[in-house]
Scaffold this motif. Structure first.
Motif, PDB file in Angstrom:
ATOM      1  N   VAL A 112      35.585  29.683  52.862  1.00 20.63           N
ATOM      2  CA  VAL A 112      37.043  29.803  52.739  1.00 20.63           C
ATOM      3  C   VAL A 112      37.283  28.928  51.775  1.00 20.63           C
ATOM      4  N   PHE A 113      36.936  27.630  51.484  1.00 21.05           N
ATOM      5  CA  PHE A 113      37.433  26.715  50.638  1.00 21.05           C
ATOM      6  C   PHE A 113      36.785  27.027  48.950  1.00 21.05           C
ATOM      7  N   GLU A 114      35.580  27.720  49.119  1.00 27.86           N
ATOM      8  CA  GLU A 114      35.067  28.204  47.695  1.00 27.86           C
ATOM      9  C   GLU A 114      36.019  29.167  46.947  1.00 27.86           C
ATOM     10  N   ALA A 115      36.401  30.189  48.035  1.00 28.65           N
ATOM     11  CA  ALA A 115      37.434  31.134  47.410  1.00 28.65           C
ATOM     12  C   ALA A 115      38.672  30.515  46.814  1.00 28.65           C
ATOM     13  N   ASP A 124      43.792  35.521  40.532  1.00 30.47           N
ATOM     14  CA  ASP A 124      44.979  35.686  41.474  1.00 30.47           C
ATOM     15  C   ASP A 124      44.376  36.217  42.763  1.00 30.47           C
ATOM     16  N   ILE A 125      43.212  36.980  42.795  1.00 26.77           N
ATOM     17  CA  ILE A 125      42.758  37.416  43.831  1.00 26.77           C
ATOM     18  C   ILE A 125      41.225  37.302  43.943  1.00 26.77           C
ATOM     19  N   VAL A 126      40.738  36.531  45.232  1.00 29.07           N
ATOM     20  CA  VAL A 126      39.493  36.338  45.320  1.00 29.07           C
ATOM     21  C   VAL A 126      38.957  37.130  46.495  1.00 29.07           C
ATOM     22  N   SER A 127      37.686  37.920  46.335  1.00 29.96           N
ATOM     23  CA  SER A 127      37.346  38.528  47.518  1.00 29.96           C
ATOM     24  C   SER A 127      35.924  38.033  48.113  1.00 29.96           C
ATOM     25  N   LYS A 153      36.405  46.653  40.000  1.00 27.41           N
ATOM     26  CA  LYS A 153      35.674  47.671  41.171  1.00 27.41           C
ATOM     27  C   LYS A 153      35.990  47.130  42.268  1.00 27.41           C
ATOM     28  N   LEU A 154      36.513  48.008  43.388  1.00 25.33           N
ATOM     29  CA  LEU A 154      36.652  47.535  44.734  1.00 25.33           C
ATOM     30  C   LEU A 154      35.150  47.756  45.451  1.00 25.33           C
ATOM     31  N   ARG A 155      35.173  46.874  46.465  1.00 25.13           N
ATOM     32  CA  ARG A 155      34.114  46.873  47.376  1.00 25.13           C
ATOM     33  C   ARG A 155      34.453  46.194  48.506  1.00 25.13           C
ATOM     34  N   THR A 156      33.381  46.213  49.488  1.00 26.87           N
ATOM     35  CA  THR A 156      33.529  45.918  50.856  1.00 26.87           C
ATOM     36  C   THR A 156      33.917  44.282  51.053  1.00 26.87           C
ATOM     37  N   ASP A 157      34.718  43.914  51.555  1.00 22.83           N
ATOM     38  CA  ASP A 157      34.850  42.468  51.540  1.00 22.83           C
ATOM     39  C   ASP A 157      35.181  41.965  52.950  1.00 22.83           C
ATOM     40  N   ALA A 158      34.911  40.750  53.374  1.00 23.60           N
ATOM     41  CA  ALA A 158      35.266  40.184  54.666  1.00 23.60           C
ATOM     42  C   ALA A 158      36.324  39.474  54.644  1.00 23.60           C
ATOM     43  N   PHE A 159      36.976  38.765  53.742  1.00 24.30           N
ATOM     44  CA  PHE A 159      38.392  38.360  53.772  1.00 24.30           C
ATOM     45  C   PHE A 159      38.695  38.068  52.047  1.00 24.30           C
ATOM     46  N   ARG A 160      39.918  37.748  51.926  1.00 28.38           N
ATOM     47  CA  ARG A 160      40.293  37.493  50.595  1.00 28.38           C
ATOM     48  C   ARG A 160      41.395  36.581  50.513  1.00 28.38           C
ATOM     49  N   LEU A 161      41.486  35.948  49.122  1.00 24.07           N
ATOM     50  CA  LEU A 161      42.538  34.814  48.960  1.00 24.07           C
ATOM     51  C   LEU A 161      43.401  35.478  47.895  1.00 24.07           C
ATOM     52  N   VAL A 162      44.766  35.542  47.925  1.00 27.15           N
ATOM     53  CA  VAL A 162      45.792  36.197  47.066  1.00 27.15           C
ATOM     54  C   VAL A 162      46.663  35.056  46.673  1.00 27.15           C
ATOM     55  N   SER A 163      47.170  34.819  45.425  1.00 23.20           N
ATOM     56  CA  SER A 163      48.433  34.153  44.953  1.00 23.20           C
ATOM     57  C   SER A 163      49.472  34.699  45.542  1.00 23.20           C
ATOM     58  N   ARG A 164      50.603  33.895  45.327  1.00 20.05           N
ATOM     59  CA  ARG A 164      51.902  34.428  45.682  1.00 20.05           C
ATOM     60  C   ARG A 164      52.451  35.351  44.643  1.00 20.05           C
ATOM     61  N   ARG A 165      51.741  34.899  43.275  1.00 21.82           N
ATOM     62  CA  ARG A 165      52.174  35.802  42.149  1.00 21.82           C
ATOM     63  C   ARG A 165      51.702  37.336  42.598  1.00 21.82           C
ATOM     64  N   TYR A 184      46.019  45.347  45.072  1.00 22.95           N
ATOM     65  CA  TYR A 184      45.902  44.153  44.320  1.00 22.95           C
ATOM     66  C   TYR A 184      44.970  44.589  42.846  1.00 22.95           C
ATOM     67  N   ALA A 185      44.168  45.400  43.051  1.00 22.15           N
ATOM     68  CA  ALA A 185      43.302  45.823  41.921  1.00 22.15           C
ATOM     69  C   ALA A 185      44.011  46.513  40.995  1.00 22.15           C
ATOM     70  N   ALA A 186      44.963  47.344  41.288  1.00 21.81           N
ATOM     71  CA  ALA A 186      45.988  47.891  40.423  1.00 21.81           C
ATOM     72  C   ALA A 186      46.955  46.920  39.755  1.00 21.81           C
ATOM     73  N   SER A 187      46.955  45.831  40.200  1.00 16.75           N
ATOM     74  CA  SER A 187      48.195  44.860  39.699  1.00 16.75           C
ATOM     75  C   SER A 187      48.017  44.487  38.293  1.00 16.75           C
ATOM     76  N   GLY A 188      46.644  44.599  37.826  1.00 15.45           N
ATOM     77  CA  GLY A 188      46.328  43.943  36.597  1.00 15.45           C
ATOM     78  C   GLY A 188      46.060  42.540  36.503  1.00 15.45           C
ATOM     79  N   LEU A 189      46.172  41.705  37.690  1.00 12.46           N
ATOM     80  CA  LEU A 189      45.817  40.410  37.749  1.00 12.46           C
ATOM     81  C   LEU A 189      44.240  40.284  37.816  1.00 12.46           C
ATOM     82  N   LYS A 190      43.862  38.840  37.612  1.00 13.99           N
ATOM     83  CA  LYS A 190      42.403  38.672  37.505  1.00 13.99           C
ATOM     84  C   LYS A 190      41.785  38.840  38.822  1.00 13.99           C
ATOM     85  N   MET A 191      40.640  39.528  39.348  1.00 12.48           N
ATOM     86  CA  MET A 191      40.080  39.312  40.456  1.00 12.48           C
ATOM     87  C   MET A 191      38.542  38.678  40.402  1.00 12.48           C
ATOM     88  N   THR A 192      38.333  38.027  41.359  1.00  6.19           N
ATOM     89  CA  THR A 192      36.912  37.639  41.580  1.00  6.19           C
ATOM     90  C   THR A 192      36.331  37.910  42.822  1.00  6.19           C
TER      91      THR A 192
END
Length: 305
Positions: A112-115, A124-127, A153-165, A184-192
């Motif tokens: 949770v904190f590592e995300a 901006d999006i951490v899965s 690329k999308l994949r199965t995730d347990a939870f995610r952290l997203v920014s207000r932006r 979120y993936a289509a927003s153009g913001l960086k995902m990890t």
């Protein structure tokens, strides 16, 4: 860890609940502990998607001893995971928002904190994703990623952290979010993606309908499929025409009821397949354009010591 060393960003944690029983309290205890350890300001938001067991009474009793308030959104009726989580996101006020679609924790709670650390590094999006996934999920994401135009690329995730932006951007691009992950993936913001050794075992219903909606909205799979059917039907029609001309030129015309029915049946089968895809798109457009009320909330309850 002293309060002065805690992170200053306001954090929201939105958790989906539907008949989770005592597991909900166990999950909130772990979540509250890790958030309280690392963040100075945070809120817990539980979305009650019409629970019929003791989930909410048990959670309410536990929350009476909390220093931070617990907000419970009571939906009027069972509306599904995506709709319920959208209601929770609208109620959350944090600079960063954790989205927990399930109270299962096959991952170490420290993730949770590592995300959050990954978000501070510029994402901006951490899965948080399991390394092992079910075969049906792999097939869906293979089709989705092969037909989407996203850089991630999308994949199965347990939870995610997203920014207000990220939340503001996806809401600016679409009034409703049938599939948050794809938006979120289509927003153009960086995902990890962060990985853990484990596997999700949540087999809730409604996944097939959600998969069809997301493929229609966020990929061109439907267009490719309908175009492919149309091309196949065109070649079959040309082949049947050539066959008819050959028989006619050979001087052995056949009064073939079977051939005629074959052509008609095959042609109408292709036509109906294309119409089915068109109707699906039209139904989605009706929901997205004309359906302004996305969810029904019965009440909002805040519990604090």
């Amino acid at each position: 860890m002293s309060v002065t060393n805690k992170e200053k960003n306001f954090i929201s944690a939105v958790v989906y609940l539907h008949n989770d029983g005592a597991q909900a309290v166990r999950f909130f205890k772990e979540l509250n502990a890790v958030l309280n350890q690392h963040f100075e300001q945070f809120e817990l938001v539980a979305v009650n998607d019409a629970c019929t067991d003791d989930t909410i009474p048990t959670l309410r009793d536990w929350a009476k001893a909390l220093e931070k308030p617990l907000t419970i959104l009571h939906l009027s009726l069972h509306q599904g995971r995506e709709t319920a989580m959208n209601a929770g996101l609208d109620a959350a006020i944090g600079d960063y928002v954790y989205e927990f679609d399930s109270t299962q924790t096959p991952y170490p709670i420290e993730l949770v904190f590592e995300a959050y650390h990954a978000a501070m590094a510029g994402s901006d999006i951490v899965s948080v994703c399991p390394r092992s996934t079910a075969g049906s999920s792999k097939m869906f994401y293979r089709v989705f990623n092969g037909n989407s135009h996203s850089a991630y690329k999308l994949r199965t995730d347990a939870f995610r952290l997203v920014s207000r932006r990220a939340i503001n951007r996806v809401h600016a691009s679409s009034e409703t979010l049938p599939y948050r992950k794809a938006a979120y993936a289509a927003s153009g913001l960086k995902m990890t993606d962060l990985e853990f050794d484990g596997r999700l075992t949540d087999n809730s219903g409604g996944r097939f309908a959600l998969a069809m909606d997301s493929l229609a909205l966020y990929t061109d799979a439907g267009y490719k499929l309908s175009a492919g059917i149309a091309i196949v039907m065109m070649f079959l029609a040309l082949a049947e025409l050539a066959y008819t001309l050959i028989i006619f030129c050979a001087g052995h015309p056949i009064e073939g009821w079977t051939t005629m029915m074959f052509v008609l049946t095959l042609g109408f089968a292709g036509l109906f397949a294309v119409l089915t895809i068109i109707i699906k798109y039209l139904s989605l457009l009706v929901d997205l354009v004309f359906k302004k009320q996305n969810y029904l909330i019965e009440s909002i309850e805040k519990i604090q010591k």
